[in-house]
Scaffold this active site. Sequence first.
Site, PDB file in Angstrom:
ATOM      1  N   TYR A  35      -2.255  -1.306  10.501  1.00  0.00           N
ATOM      2  CA  TYR A  35      -2.207  -1.466   9.030  1.00  0.00           C
ATOM      3  C   TYR A  35      -0.881  -0.908   8.490  1.00  0.00           C
ATOM      4  CZ  TYR A  35      -3.930  -1.223   4.172  1.00  0.00           C
ATOM      5  OH  TYR A  35      -4.117  -1.377   2.813  1.00  0.00           O
ATOM      6  N   SER A  55       0.873  -1.181   0.000  1.00  0.00           N
ATOM      7  CA  SER A  55       0.000   0.000   0.000  1.00  0.00           C
ATOM      8  C   SER A  55       0.899   1.216   0.000  1.00  0.00           C
ATOM      9  CB  SER A  55      -0.859   0.003   1.266  1.00  0.00           C
ATOM     10  OG  SER A  55      -1.414   1.289   1.468  1.00  0.00           O
TER      11      SER A  55
HETATM   12  P1  NAI Z   1     -11.185  -6.248  -0.346  1.00  0.00           P
HETATM   13  O1  NAI Z   1     -11.596  -6.191   1.088  1.00  0.00           O
HETATM   14  O2  NAI Z   1     -12.161  -5.846  -1.391  1.00  0.00           O
HETATM   15  O3  NAI Z   1     -10.639  -7.698  -0.718  1.00  0.00           O
HETATM   16  C1  NAI Z   1      -9.783  -8.409   0.121  1.00  0.00           C
HETATM   17  C2  NAI Z   1     -10.081  -9.875  -0.049  1.00  0.00           C
HETATM   18  O4  NAI Z   1      -9.199 -10.613   0.801  1.00  0.00           O
HETATM   19  C3  NAI Z   1     -11.513 -10.227   0.376  1.00  0.00           C
HETATM   20  O5  NAI Z   1     -12.090 -11.071  -0.588  1.00  0.00           O
HETATM   21  C4  NAI Z   1     -11.305 -10.931   1.706  1.00  0.00           C
HETATM   22  O6  NAI Z   1     -12.321 -11.877   2.014  1.00  0.00           O
HETATM   23  C5  NAI Z   1      -9.947 -11.612   1.480  1.00  0.00           C
HETATM   24  N1  NAI Z   1      -9.316 -11.964   2.733  1.00  0.00           N
HETATM   25  C6  NAI Z   1      -9.168 -11.206   3.843  1.00  0.00           C
HETATM   26  N2  NAI Z   1      -8.612 -11.918   4.829  1.00  0.00           N
HETATM   27  C7  NAI Z   1      -8.407 -13.168   4.341  1.00  0.00           C
HETATM   28  C8  NAI Z   1      -7.870 -14.358   4.901  1.00  0.00           C
HETATM   29  N3  NAI Z   1      -7.449 -14.392   6.168  1.00  0.00           N
HETATM   30  N4  NAI Z   1      -7.798 -15.446   4.130  1.00  0.00           N
HETATM   31  C9  NAI Z   1      -8.219 -15.421   2.848  1.00  0.00           C
HETATM   32  N5  NAI Z   1      -8.750 -14.327   2.270  1.00  0.00           N
HETATM   33  C10 NAI Z   1      -8.843 -13.204   3.014  1.00  0.00           C
HETATM   34  O7  NAI Z   1      -9.883  -5.345  -0.432  1.00  0.00           O
HETATM   35  P2  NAI Z   1      -9.051  -4.784  -1.673  1.00  0.00           P
HETATM   36  O8  NAI Z   1      -9.227  -3.315  -1.706  1.00  0.00           O
HETATM   37  O9  NAI Z   1      -9.290  -5.563  -2.889  1.00  0.00           O
HETATM   38  O10 NAI Z   1      -7.590  -5.046  -1.088  1.00  0.00           O
HETATM   39  C11 NAI Z   1      -6.725  -6.040  -1.531  1.00  0.00           C
HETATM   40  C12 NAI Z   1      -5.321  -5.705  -1.058  1.00  0.00           C
HETATM   41  O11 NAI Z   1      -4.957  -4.421  -1.542  1.00  0.00           O
HETATM   42  C13 NAI Z   1      -5.162  -5.632   0.481  1.00  0.00           C
HETATM   43  O12 NAI Z   1      -3.927  -6.199   0.834  1.00  0.00           O
HETATM   44  C14 NAI Z   1      -5.161  -4.139   0.758  1.00  0.00           C
HETATM   45  O13 NAI Z   1      -4.454  -3.805   1.923  1.00  0.00           O
HETATM   46  C15 NAI Z   1      -4.478  -3.623  -0.475  1.00  0.00           C
HETATM   47  N6  NAI Z   1      -4.741  -2.227  -0.774  1.00  0.00           N
HETATM   48  C16 NAI Z   1      -5.996  -1.782  -1.082  1.00  0.00           C
HETATM   49  C17 NAI Z   1      -6.198  -0.455  -1.381  1.00  0.00           C
HETATM   50  C18 NAI Z   1      -7.518   0.115  -1.728  1.00  0.00           C
HETATM   51  O14 NAI Z   1      -7.646   1.357  -1.741  1.00  0.00           O
HETATM   52  N7  NAI Z   1      -8.547  -0.682  -2.026  1.00  0.00           N
HETATM   53  C19 NAI Z   1      -5.080   0.494  -1.386  1.00  0.00           C
HETATM   54  C20 NAI Z   1      -3.835  -0.081  -0.979  1.00  0.00           C
HETATM   55  C21 NAI Z   1      -3.673  -1.389  -0.700  1.00  0.00           C
HETATM   56  C1  BGC Z   2      -6.213   1.589   2.196  1.00  0.00           C
HETATM   57  C2  BGC Z   2      -7.387   2.394   1.748  1.00  0.00           C
HETATM   58  C3  BGC Z   2      -7.005   3.869   1.582  1.00  0.00           C
HETATM   59  C4  BGC Z   2      -5.808   3.958   0.677  1.00  0.00           C
HETATM   60  C5  BGC Z   2      -5.324   5.410   0.529  1.00  0.00           C
HETATM   61  C6  BGC Z   2      -5.055   1.813   1.274  1.00  0.00           C
HETATM   62  O1  BGC Z   2      -3.964   1.096   1.741  1.00  0.00           O
HETATM   63  O2  BGC Z   2      -6.538   0.204   2.174  1.00  0.00           O
HETATM   64  O3  BGC Z   2      -8.406   2.277   2.714  1.00  0.00           O
HETATM   65  O4  BGC Z   2      -8.082   4.586   1.001  1.00  0.00           O
HETATM   66  O5  BGC Z   2      -4.749   3.184   1.181  1.00  0.00           O
HETATM   67  O6  BGC Z   2      -5.150   6.023   1.781  1.00  0.00           O
END
Ligand code: NAI
Ligand code: BGC
Length: 256
Positions: free
Chosen positions: A157, A144
């Site tokens: 986080y 991130s």
């Molecule tokens: P999301 O919440 O939409 O998807 C995350 C997925 O991971 C979900 O399907 C969830 O069920 C699964 N998951 C969570 N814990 C788990 C576990 N213990 N075992 C198996 N599956 C598990 O989130 P998103 O936005 O798609 O995030 C994906 C990655 O990107 C994360 O690592 C997040 O920190 C990172 N990220 C997201 C950002 C954003 O703005 N959406 C920005 C920066 C990083």
């Molecule tokens: C976080 C989001 C956030 C983004 C920008 C990501 O790592 O999961 O919640 O909006 O960073 O701050």
Amino acid sequence: MERFKDKIALVTGSSQGIGAACALRLASEGADIILNGRKLDERGEKLIAAIEQMGRRAVFVEADISQVKGVNHLITQAIQTYGRLDILVNNAGVEKNHNFWEVTEADFDLVMDTNLKGVFFGTQAFVKHCIDSKVAGVVVNMSSVHEEIVFPHFAAYCASKGALKMLTRNLATELAPFNIRVNNVAPGAIATPINKSLLNDEEKLGKLLENIPMKKLGTPEDVAAIVAFLASDDAKYVTGSTYFVDGGLTYHYEEQ
Ligand code: NAI
Ligand code: BGC
């Protein structure tokens, strides 16, 4: 262009959001896919159908990657399914919004176990396979912008993603002799369910957009494009790096 012909890729946490987009992108370029989440539901089933429509193979392995037992099971199943594993995308992650002084041990553990411990031991199991089977493996960690910049009220986080930055730097050096590459992708604000409360809060969203030079959120597909680049041979001389996908957020500064 089929950059992943004959390659097998595992994307953790791929039922929705960025993980789902990565799975579809890698499949669209020729990879067979291991999907993962804690439970297979209609989202996973739809993804399998979409990947099969592209002429690729896909399975869903149920596993909780926050536990060493779970992530070891996942890697073992992934290798057994198609006989090898070439690409590991450590995508699953969680965040908790709390004042620092109110963070509980349970919340801390959930965030660290998912975002760091699962990545650490999942990568360890994958690397053993790569070394044993002489696979030139590729690891892409979903970090991130908060591996680099602060995020008040998300201390655990930030600690988890900061650790991921150092883990990647370290593994890149240790694993280079085995022809294994390790990189991070650092998304900024991407429109996915993890940001549900932000997306429903006009004032908060407006303030965030003021900090993004491109004045918009990114899409899961924007992130998947960089993951595909790093997973491919186009990035064959890239290891130990972080690629930011953030519309300019991280290094934004304007004189008022
Ligand atoms: P999301 O919440 O939409 O998807 C995350 C997925 O991971 C979900 O399907 C969830 O069920 C699964 N998951 C969570 N814990 C788990 C576990 N213990 N075992 C198996 N599956 C598990 O989130 P998103 O936005 O798609 O995030 C994906 C990655 O990107 C994360 O690592 C997040 O920190 C990172 N990220 C997201 C950002 C954003 O703005 N959406 C920005 C920066 C990083
Ligand atoms: C976080 C989001 C956030 C983004 C920008 C990501 O790592 O999961 O919640 O909006 O960073 O701050």
